[in-house]
Design a protein around this motif. Structure first.
Motif, PDB file in Angstrom:
ATOM      1  N   GLU A 125       0.615  -1.278   0.206  1.00  0.00           N
ATOM      2  CA  GLU A 125       0.061  -0.088   0.134  1.00  0.00           C
ATOM      3  C   GLU A 125       1.028   1.273   0.244  1.00  0.00           C
ATOM      4  O   GLU A 125       1.808   1.268   0.735  1.00  0.00           O
ATOM      5  N   LEU A 126       0.548   2.140  -0.803  1.00  0.00           N
ATOM      6  CA  LEU A 126       1.313   3.274  -1.096  1.00  0.00           C
ATOM      7  C   LEU A 126       0.439   4.708  -1.265  1.00  0.00           C
ATOM      8  O   LEU A 126      -0.397   4.656  -1.885  1.00  0.00           O
ATOM      9  N   VAL A 152      -3.080  10.387  -3.583  1.00  0.00           N
ATOM     10  CA  VAL A 152      -3.878   8.968  -3.957  1.00  0.00           C
ATOM     11  C   VAL A 152      -3.435   7.998  -3.169  1.00  0.00           C
ATOM     12  O   VAL A 152      -2.362   8.205  -2.620  1.00  0.00           O
ATOM     13  N   ARG A 153      -4.144   6.831  -2.906  1.00  0.00           N
ATOM     14  CA  ARG A 153      -3.607   5.728  -2.270  1.00  0.00           C
ATOM     15  C   ARG A 153      -3.663   4.553  -3.191  1.00  0.00           C
ATOM     16  O   ARG A 153      -4.816   4.238  -3.641  1.00  0.00           O
ATOM     17  N   ILE A 154      -2.865   3.711  -3.127  1.00  0.00           N
ATOM     18  CA  ILE A 154      -2.715   2.691  -4.198  1.00  0.00           C
ATOM     19  C   ILE A 154      -2.348   1.245  -3.476  1.00  0.00           C
ATOM     20  O   ILE A 154      -1.673   1.472  -2.544  1.00  0.00           O
ATOM     21  N   LEU A 200       4.065   8.586  -9.086  1.00  0.00           N
ATOM     22  CA  LEU A 200       3.807   9.350  -7.839  1.00  0.00           C
ATOM     23  C   LEU A 200       5.121   9.706  -7.319  1.00  0.00           C
ATOM     24  O   LEU A 200       6.218   9.183  -7.675  1.00  0.00           O
ATOM     25  N   ASP A 201       5.161  10.827  -6.536  1.00  0.00           N
ATOM     26  CA  ASP A 201       6.247  11.428  -5.937  1.00  0.00           C
ATOM     27  C   ASP A 201       6.914  10.576  -4.743  1.00  0.00           C
ATOM     28  O   ASP A 201       8.091  10.518  -4.589  1.00  0.00           O
ATOM     29  N   THR A 202       6.086   9.636  -4.204  1.00  0.00           N
ATOM     30  CA  THR A 202       6.773   8.708  -3.165  1.00  0.00           C
ATOM     31  C   THR A 202       7.495   7.485  -3.693  1.00  0.00           C
ATOM     32  O   THR A 202       8.140   6.809  -3.202  1.00  0.00           O
ATOM     33  N   LYS A 203       7.218   7.245  -5.347  1.00  0.00           N
ATOM     34  CA  LYS A 203       7.887   6.079  -5.886  1.00  0.00           C
ATOM     35  C   LYS A 203       8.064   6.591  -7.221  1.00  0.00           C
ATOM     36  O   LYS A 203       7.690   5.861  -8.094  1.00  0.00           O
ATOM     37  N   ALA A 204       9.306   7.432  -7.487  1.00  0.00           N
ATOM     38  CA  ALA A 204       9.088   8.103  -8.778  1.00  0.00           C
ATOM     39  C   ALA A 204       9.763   7.085  -9.758  1.00  0.00           C
ATOM     40  O   ALA A 204       9.704   7.423 -11.092  1.00  0.00           O
ATOM     41  N   LEU A 212      -1.625  -1.826 -11.042  1.00  0.00           N
ATOM     42  CA  LEU A 212      -2.234  -1.597  -9.598  1.00  0.00           C
ATOM     43  C   LEU A 212      -3.390  -2.780  -9.556  1.00  0.00           C
ATOM     44  O   LEU A 212      -4.014  -3.279 -10.455  1.00  0.00           O
ATOM     45  N   SER A 213      -3.404  -3.042  -8.050  1.00  0.00           N
ATOM     46  CA  SER A 213      -4.750  -4.022  -7.643  1.00  0.00           C
ATOM     47  C   SER A 213      -5.819  -3.151  -7.116  1.00  0.00           C
ATOM     48  O   SER A 213      -6.781  -3.598  -6.932  1.00  0.00           O
ATOM     49  N   ASN A 214      -5.403  -1.893  -6.666  1.00  0.00           N
ATOM     50  CA  ASN A 214      -6.702  -0.916  -6.047  1.00  0.00           C
ATOM     51  C   ASN A 214      -5.959   0.746  -6.128  1.00  0.00           C
ATOM     52  O   ASN A 214      -4.974   0.849  -6.191  1.00  0.00           O
TER      53      ASN A 214
END
Length: 538
Positions: A459-460, A509-511, A482-486, A523-525
């Motif tokens: 979850e990220l 967003v939350r993925i 996303l900035d948290t996992k570029a 993505l799964s969600n």
């Protein structure tokens, strides 16, 4: 007159021995068929000359030479035949382990999947040589070898002499090799030097006389052991070497089995011998492909002995073999099918190309040829041809990966075909697009779920840096950074959430996704935190 005849006989025998030793280069051991044939011809020549000279009954005793050799040949037949030695032949491959696919085969990074085939490598290499007019008239390319160097897969080919007179003009050797990145057909290089030192390929299969690679090794003390599989390999510094397999026949004059390698410096001819257990780590290939496949077929054919007219329990390899890489090691891949089966496999086998360690993965599914026809059928209007597939772990599913070529041999599309259900096909103009299409079809069939994946769901939360869309077979897919996992591109179909078309750059967003090494992840969600609960399908 008889003395002259005997002198002629001796000269003829010496000349014949020299010819077969220098030109044919047989293994001087009774466990190799070529040697037995050479001895038979030699005995026949000697007997014929003696009979012609003496012309007496006593001269016919010389036929004893022929009889002795014939007895040796018959004896070797009984020592070699599978009728009496099927158990020894079946045991040649060693112990075969059975393992689970998803726990042993690592998920792939799509960017590392090969695009280039050996035939395509030849075309790309010839094109690169054609850019150097002077060099292109002197040398040619004959074969490419797959090499795993510094975490990347390459096709490598030495510059070869284009004929006898070109060899005479370049006795010091050809000036380098061509290297092609298997995952990028535009990355083609001609390498002439390493660290400022010029490369010379003096000893090679296309050289003549004493510069011939096999003859160089053979005349350096390797006359009584088999030489095969002359592979061109690069070490970790991209320096070229020849890696040649040494083998012995274990069952009479049959049952070839590798015992070590000779590594030859192509410039100087210096060589080092290694057992299979102590080779340099950069050596990819010590087990010849044909020997590995023969031993697998022995194992499958003689499962219930030599006499098995009903073919009960009999297994065989499918048509075609490929080199695949997993966790930095190279393997021969082949499907395993029941004898007489056409479209389905009972699993597949991986054979370590260094140690011959063999693993069987029992997965019922389509053969490689059936998967190729399925991929071609998905784009039949274009009449593309599928390349022989590579087996990979994609999203926790055993999957065939292949490229689709037009009539000129150019890559037009990429394809993923499910092994267990070859009607599930993903096609795209890029690997990422084909992968997204494939996963969407898995979802549609209900064959892709978190429980079946071999890696953890993550979850990220992060801010959308960029978002884009594409359409595949009338279905819309969203690509997000996303900035948290570029370093990863996240992919989601419109059917996952109605919030996707409302999402814009800067939204939080939350993925959820499965932690794959690939740079593009499905993505799964998906949930847009700035929109809240409105518009979600979840």
């Amino acid at each position: 007159m008889k003395k002259i005849g005997l002198f002629f006989l001796g000269f003829l025998i010496i000349g014949f021995v020299f010819f077969i030793d220098y030109v044919i280069m047989p293994v001087w051991s009774l466990n190799y068929p070529l040697t037995l044939i050479a001895l038979l011809v030699l005995a026949a020549i000697a007997s014929g000359v003696i009979i012609g000279l003496v012309r007496q009954k006593v001269a016919y005793s010389s036929l004893l030479l022929v009889a002795i050799v014939l007895v040796l040949i018959v004896g070797q037949f009984f020592r070699s035949t599978s009728i009496f030695h099927h158990a020894e032949k079946r045991a040649l491959i060693g112990d075969i382990q059975e393992k689970q696919f998803t726990t042993e085969i690592s998920p792939v990074d799509l960017t590392k999947l090969p695009e280039v085939t050996p035939n395509m490598a030849l075309n790309l290499g010839d094109k690169r040589l054609g850019e150097d007019l002077a060099l292109g008239s002197q040398v040619t390319l004959q074969s490419f070898w797959a090499n795993h160097v510094d975490g990347e897969l390459y096709y490598v080919a030495p510059l070869a002499h284009s004929g006898f007179f070109r060899w005479l003009d370049n006795k010091e050797g050809t000036p380098g090799y061509i290297i092609i990145n298997a995952a990028n057909q535009r990355d083609v290089k001609l390498v002439r030097e390493i660290d400022g030192e010029a490369i010379r390929i003096k000893y090679q299969p296309s050289s003549f006389l004493g510069d011939d690679l096999k003859r160089k090794i053979y005349r350096s003390g390797y006359r009584n052991i088999g030489l095969t599989d002359f592979s061109f390999e690069l070490d970790d510094e991209f320096k070229p070497h020849w890696v040649v397999t040494l083998y012995k026949n274990r069952v009479g004059a049959s049952g070839s089995d590798p015992v070590g390698v000779v590594i030859v410096d192509p410039a100087t001819g210096d060589m080092e011998e290694y057992d299979l257990d102590n080779m340099p780590t950069w050596v990819d290939r010590a087990i010849p492909m044909d020997i590995a496949i023969d031993q697998i077929n022995y194992w499958g054919r003689y499962v219930n002995g030599w006499w098995n007219p009903s073919k009960r329990g009999m297994l065989q390899t499918t048509d075609g073999t490929k080199i695949v890489y997993n966790n930095g090691r190279s393997y021969y891949y082949t499907g395993i099918t029941s004898a007489g089966a056409d479209e389905s496999t009972i699993g597949f086998m991986l054979v370590d190309t260094r140690s011959k360690e063999s693993v069987l993965y029992r997965i019922s599914g389509a053969t490689e040829n059936a998967a190729m026809r399925s991929a071609e059928g998905a784009v039949q209007q274009f009449e593309y041809t599928a390349t022989f597939p590579v087996l990979i772990n994609l999203e926790g599913e055993p999957t065939y990966y292949m490229t689709l070529l037009d009539r000129q041999g150019l890559i037009k599309q990429f394809a993923f075909v499910n092994v267990k259900d070859y009607s599930i096909v993903g096609i795209g103009e890029s690997k990422q697009q084909a992968s997204s299409n494939y996963v969407a079809r898995l979802r549609d069939r209900g064959q892709w779920s978190p429980l079946e994946n071999a890696y953890e769901e993550v979850e990220l939360t992060g801010k959308v840096v960029r978002i884009g869309t594409t359409t595949i077979d009338a279905a819309t897919y969203y690509y997000l950074l996303l900035d948290t996992k570029a370093e990863k591109v996240f992919i989601a179909p419109l059917s996952m959430s109605n919030q996707l078309p409302l999402t814009k750059e800067g939204d939080q967003v939350r993925i959820h996704y499965f932690d794959s090494p690939s740079s593009s992840v499905n993505l799964s969600n998906f949930k847009n935190l700035d929109i809240g609960e409105a518009g979600t399908n979840n």
